[in-house]
Design an enzyme around this catalytic site. Structure first.
Site, PDB file in Angstrom:
ATOM      1  N   GLU A   1     -25.317 111.168  81.786  1.00 11.78           N
ATOM      2  CA  GLU A   1     -26.512 111.793  82.356  1.00 11.78           C
ATOM      3  C   GLU A   1     -26.250 112.281  83.782  1.00 11.78           C
ATOM      4  O   GLU A   1     -26.769 113.322  84.195  1.00 11.78           O
ATOM      5  CB  GLU A   1     -27.677 110.793  82.341  1.00 11.78           C
ATOM      6  CG  GLU A   1     -28.158 110.489  80.927  1.00 11.78           C
ATOM      7  CD  GLU A   1     -28.865 109.157  80.799  1.00 11.78           C
ATOM      8  OE1 GLU A   1     -28.174 108.118  80.771  1.00 11.78           O
ATOM      9  OE2 GLU A   1     -30.101 109.145  80.723  1.00 11.78           O
TER      10      GLU A   1
ATOM     11  N   ASN B   1     -30.662 108.125  91.339  1.00  9.97           N
ATOM     12  CA  ASN B   1     -31.605 107.657  90.323  1.00  9.97           C
ATOM     13  C   ASN B   1     -32.348 106.467  90.919  1.00  9.97           C
ATOM     14  O   ASN B   1     -31.817 105.355  90.972  1.00  9.97           O
ATOM     15  CB  ASN B   1     -30.818 107.258  89.067  1.00  9.97           C
ATOM     16  CG  ASN B   1     -31.719 106.750  87.956  1.00  9.97           C
ATOM     17  OD1 ASN B   1     -32.930 106.607  88.124  1.00  9.97           O
ATOM     18  ND2 ASN B   1     -31.120 106.449  86.814  1.00  9.97           N
TER      19      ASN B   1
ATOM     20  N   ASN C   1     -30.751  99.623  75.921  1.00 12.32           N
ATOM     21  CA  ASN C   1     -31.829  98.635  75.959  1.00 12.32           C
ATOM     22  C   ASN C   1     -33.137  99.347  75.619  1.00 12.32           C
ATOM     23  O   ASN C   1     -33.911  98.907  74.779  1.00 12.32           O
ATOM     24  CB  ASN C   1     -31.845  97.996  77.348  1.00 12.32           C
ATOM     25  CG  ASN C   1     -32.714  96.774  77.384  1.00 12.32           C
ATOM     26  OD1 ASN C   1     -32.833  96.047  76.396  1.00 12.32           O
ATOM     27  ND2 ASN C   1     -33.357  96.548  78.514  1.00 12.32           N
TER      28      ASN C   1
ATOM     29  N   ARG D   1     -32.824 112.138  89.493  1.00  8.67           N
ATOM     30  CA  ARG D   1     -33.378 111.908  88.164  1.00  8.67           C
ATOM     31  C   ARG D   1     -34.877 111.668  88.327  1.00  8.67           C
ATOM     32  O   ARG D   1     -35.304 110.824  89.116  1.00  8.67           O
ATOM     33  CB  ARG D   1     -32.744 110.678  87.534  1.00  8.67           C
ATOM     34  CG  ARG D   1     -33.332 110.418  86.177  1.00  8.67           C
ATOM     35  CD  ARG D   1     -33.076 109.019  85.705  1.00  8.67           C
ATOM     36  NE  ARG D   1     -33.667 108.837  84.388  1.00  8.67           N
ATOM     37  CZ  ARG D   1     -33.967 107.659  83.891  1.00  8.67           C
ATOM     38  NH1 ARG D   1     -33.749 106.552  84.594  1.00  8.67           N
ATOM     39  NH2 ARG D   1     -34.483 107.565  82.694  1.00  8.67           N
TER      40      ARG D   1
ATOM     41  N   ASP E   1     -30.665  91.375  74.429  1.00  9.65           N
ATOM     42  CA  ASP E   1     -29.322  91.946  74.348  1.00  9.65           C
ATOM     43  C   ASP E   1     -28.775  91.789  72.932  1.00  9.65           C
ATOM     44  O   ASP E   1     -28.655  90.668  72.430  1.00  9.65           O
ATOM     45  CB  ASP E   1     -28.423  91.245  75.370  1.00  9.65           C
ATOM     46  CG  ASP E   1     -27.097  91.962  75.542  1.00  9.65           C
ATOM     47  OD1 ASP E   1     -26.443  92.289  74.526  1.00  9.65           O
ATOM     48  OD2 ASP E   1     -26.716  92.190  76.703  1.00  9.65           O
TER      49      ASP E   1
ATOM     50  N   ARG F   1     -39.211  96.401  73.831  1.00 10.39           N
ATOM     51  CA  ARG F   1     -40.369  97.218  73.426  1.00 10.39           C
ATOM     52  C   ARG F   1     -40.529  97.189  71.910  1.00 10.39           C
ATOM     53  O   ARG F   1     -39.539  97.286  71.181  1.00 10.39           O
ATOM     54  CB  ARG F   1     -40.194  98.673  73.857  1.00 10.39           C
ATOM     55  CG  ARG F   1     -40.178  98.885  75.354  1.00 10.39           C
ATOM     56  CD  ARG F   1     -40.208 100.376  75.666  1.00 10.39           C
ATOM     57  NE  ARG F   1     -40.006 100.625  77.081  1.00 10.39           N
ATOM     58  CZ  ARG F   1     -38.991 101.315  77.586  1.00 10.39           C
ATOM     59  NH1 ARG F   1     -38.075 101.844  76.793  1.00 10.39           N
ATOM     60  NH2 ARG F   1     -38.884 101.495  78.878  1.00 10.39           N
TER      61      ARG F   1
ATOM     62  N   HIS G   1     -35.268 110.173  77.781  1.00 10.01           N
ATOM     63  CA  HIS G   1     -33.803 110.194  77.616  1.00 10.01           C
ATOM     64  C   HIS G   1     -33.291 111.620  77.358  1.00 10.01           C
ATOM     65  O   HIS G   1     -32.211 111.801  76.804  1.00 10.01           O
ATOM     66  CB  HIS G   1     -33.332 109.330  76.411  1.00 10.01           C
ATOM     67  CG  HIS G   1     -33.545 107.862  76.553  1.00 10.01           C
ATOM     68  ND1 HIS G   1     -33.904 107.072  75.484  1.00 10.01           N
ATOM     69  CD2 HIS G   1     -33.417 107.039  77.618  1.00 10.01           C
ATOM     70  CE1 HIS G   1     -34.008 105.813  75.882  1.00 10.01           C
ATOM     71  NE2 HIS G   1     -33.721 105.765  77.172  1.00 10.01           N
TER      72      HIS G   1
HETATM   73  P1  ADP Z   1     -30.199 100.848  79.465  1.00  8.21           P
HETATM   74  O1  ADP Z   1     -29.563 102.000  80.212  1.00  8.21           O
HETATM   75  O2  ADP Z   1     -31.314 101.243  78.552  1.00  8.21           O
HETATM   76  O3  ADP Z   1     -30.510  99.638  80.300  1.00  8.21           O
HETATM   77  P2  ADP Z   1     -27.606 100.637  78.160  1.00  8.21           P
HETATM   78  O4  ADP Z   1     -27.463 101.972  77.534  1.00  8.21           O
HETATM   79  O5  ADP Z   1     -26.745 100.290  79.313  1.00  8.21           O
HETATM   80  O6  ADP Z   1     -29.112 100.304  78.453  1.00  8.21           O
HETATM   81  O7  ADP Z   1     -27.358  99.558  77.003  1.00  8.21           O
HETATM   82  C1  ADP Z   1     -27.401  98.183  77.281  1.00  8.21           C
HETATM   83  C2  ADP Z   1     -27.407  97.431  75.980  1.00  8.21           C
HETATM   84  O8  ADP Z   1     -26.207  97.733  75.246  1.00  8.21           O
HETATM   85  C3  ADP Z   1     -27.382  95.918  76.113  1.00  8.21           C
HETATM   86  O9  ADP Z   1     -28.673  95.400  76.259  1.00  8.21           O
HETATM   87  C4  ADP Z   1     -26.760  95.478  74.800  1.00  8.21           C
HETATM   88  O10 ADP Z   1     -27.792  95.220  73.867  1.00  8.21           O
HETATM   89  C5  ADP Z   1     -25.992  96.693  74.325  1.00  8.21           C
HETATM   90  N1  ADP Z   1     -24.548  96.446  74.175  1.00  8.21           N
HETATM   91  C6  ADP Z   1     -23.592  96.530  75.111  1.00  8.21           C
HETATM   92  N2  ADP Z   1     -22.405  96.216  74.576  1.00  8.21           N
HETATM   93  C7  ADP Z   1     -22.617  95.926  73.270  1.00  8.21           C
HETATM   94  C8  ADP Z   1     -21.795  95.526  72.174  1.00  8.21           C
HETATM   95  N3  ADP Z   1     -20.494  95.341  72.332  1.00  8.21           N
HETATM   96  N4  ADP Z   1     -22.381  95.321  70.974  1.00  8.21           N
HETATM   97  C9  ADP Z   1     -23.702  95.518  70.823  1.00  8.21           C
HETATM   98  N5  ADP Z   1     -24.523  95.882  71.806  1.00  8.21           N
HETATM   99  C10 ADP Z   1     -23.994  96.086  73.008  1.00  8.21           C
END
Ligand code: ADP
Length: 397
Positions: free
Chosen positions: A384, A7, A211, A91, A283, A241, A180
């Protein structure tokens, strides 16, 4: 056969080696800051300690070369020689309207991926760099492209067309694509298994909340609708976003803030969403913490987030004419206990009732619906890479 899953982002390369005899993951890794001073490679071989290598690398070819060296390293490698890798799965974010499934990469496929640079300028060019680097280093194996958009290609015009002059669709391919897809595909299939039903007979709403975040409505094995559109900017409120807004705000703020189109793109993609609204972070963990200690903007941001998701649940239940299950996945969906609880709160009229005690779980495949909930609520960790490995194996063997 062992499959290498790649990826490639603009400055990063994520990889996995999957042994297809039992679908076990032999190694995962990430090369970060490719082409930027301070490149690091984190490599985690199964059952061994993580290795970090710091070495500045000028481009994706150099990055992939280092990955391959690491994979065959005597101490922390996972294979004896590169000959053990039977195929590489890549990917690729955008496959336009051309690909509704994964394909073996040839010159014609590469041309289509390149033709999509225009509509996926942040994603397809680095994906292509990853493909070309791997093809150069591994010319004798099949390379397969697995597209984020492919799963959503079953959408009908009723849900993929925008109410814009029709010729912008014909001339510039302006339509809704959805992203996604690999994740929605994986969790929708797992959900059918958990329901004990045939996938083709289910009505499923998948919530990929990371995210970046998107939802999909799946009926009879086809995507009916999804929240992301022409780009990943549409739909839910995300880390940075905005998601859906009145499009007039874009040109209003371009005037007020003196932004050109590139700056506006950055503003709505990188400075908005939960970060912009809360002023705390992108976050959700930080925002939950701030809200718990009384930060009003953080509370408003969370309420906007929940309401947007709830709105789409209602929307999709109308479009599916019912629903068998909701599926939470990705970082927030798998780990955000409070987030899931707040999204499902007060949806009992729609037949959605969560068991809040069962919901106190992170990252596990589990049913968290109350016994009298008409609609099941599942948490399903996404995978994925496994979909990419399976598709690659299926096309290469
Ligand atoms: P991406 O692949 O889009 O970067 P992820 O699917 O890895 O994102 O998700 C990351 C996000 O998950 C973090 O930015 C955070 O907001 C959220 N996250 C992770 N752990 C927790 C938790 N315990 N409670 C709430 N949100 C969480």
């Amino acid at each position: 056969m062992k499959v290498l899953v790649v990826n490639a982002g603009s400055s990063s390369i994520k990889y996995q080696v999957v042994d297809m005899t039992d679908e076990s993951v032999m190694a995962v890794g990430l090369v970060d800051r490719v082409g930027i001073p301070g490149t690091t490679l984190d490599h985690s071989p199964a059952g061994k300690d993580k290795v970090t290598i710091k070495k500045d690398l000028p481009d994706h070819t150099a990055g992939m070369k280092l990955v391959l060296e690491v994979l065959i390293n005597e101490e922390y490698g996972v294979i004896k020689s590169m000959d053990e890798i039977g195929a590489v799965g890549h990917r690729v974010v955008h496959g336009g309207e051309e690909f509704a499934a994964s394909v073996v990469i040839d010159d014609a496929v590469k041309k289509v991926i390149k033709d999509c640079f225009d509509i996926a300028p942040l994603h397809n060019p680095p994906n292509m760099m990853g493909i070309e680097a791997c093809q150069e280093l591994m010319p004798n194996v099949k390379h397969v492209a697995v597209f984020d958009t492919a799963f959503h290609q079953t959408m009908e015009p009723a849900n993929f067309m925008y109410a814009l002059p029709y010729d912008v669709y014909e001339k510039y391919r302006v339509r809704r694509y959805g992203f996604h897809g690999t994740s929605h595909f994986y969790v929708a299939h797992r959900a059918a298994d958990m329901l004990g039903k045939k996938y083709e007979d289910c009505k499923i709403i998948t919530l990929h909340l990371g995210n970046g975040a998107s939802m999909a409505a799946v009926k009879d094995g086809r995507v009916v609708d999804t929240t992301m559109g022409f780009t990943p900017l549409e739909g839910l409120v995300m880390g940075t976003r905005s998601g859906d807004i009145d499009p007039a705000i874009v040109f209003f703020l371009m005037d007020k803030l003196g932004m050109n189109s590139a700056e506006a793109n950055n503003y709505f993609n990188k400075k908005s969403g939960m970060l912009g609204l809360s002023g705390v972070s992108n976050d959700l963990r930080d925002i939950l913490e701030a809200a718990a200690s009384g930060n009003e903007r953080a509370k408003i941001a969370l309420d906007v987030y929940y309401n947007k998701v709830k709105g789409y649940i209602g929307n999709y239940m109308a479009k599916l004419n019912g629903c068998d299950c909701l599926v939470f996945t990705a970082g927030v969906g798998e780990n955000g206990i409070d987030i899931r609880e707040n999204i499902c709160k007060d949806l009992d009229f729609l037949g959605i009732k969560m068991d809040v005690e069962k919901n106190k779980v992170r990252g596990k495949e589990v049913d968290v619906s109350a016994p009298d909930s008409k609609i099941k609520i599942f948490i399903i960790p996404t995978n994925e890479e496994l979909v990419i490995a399976r598709d690659t194996y299926g096309l290469a063997k």
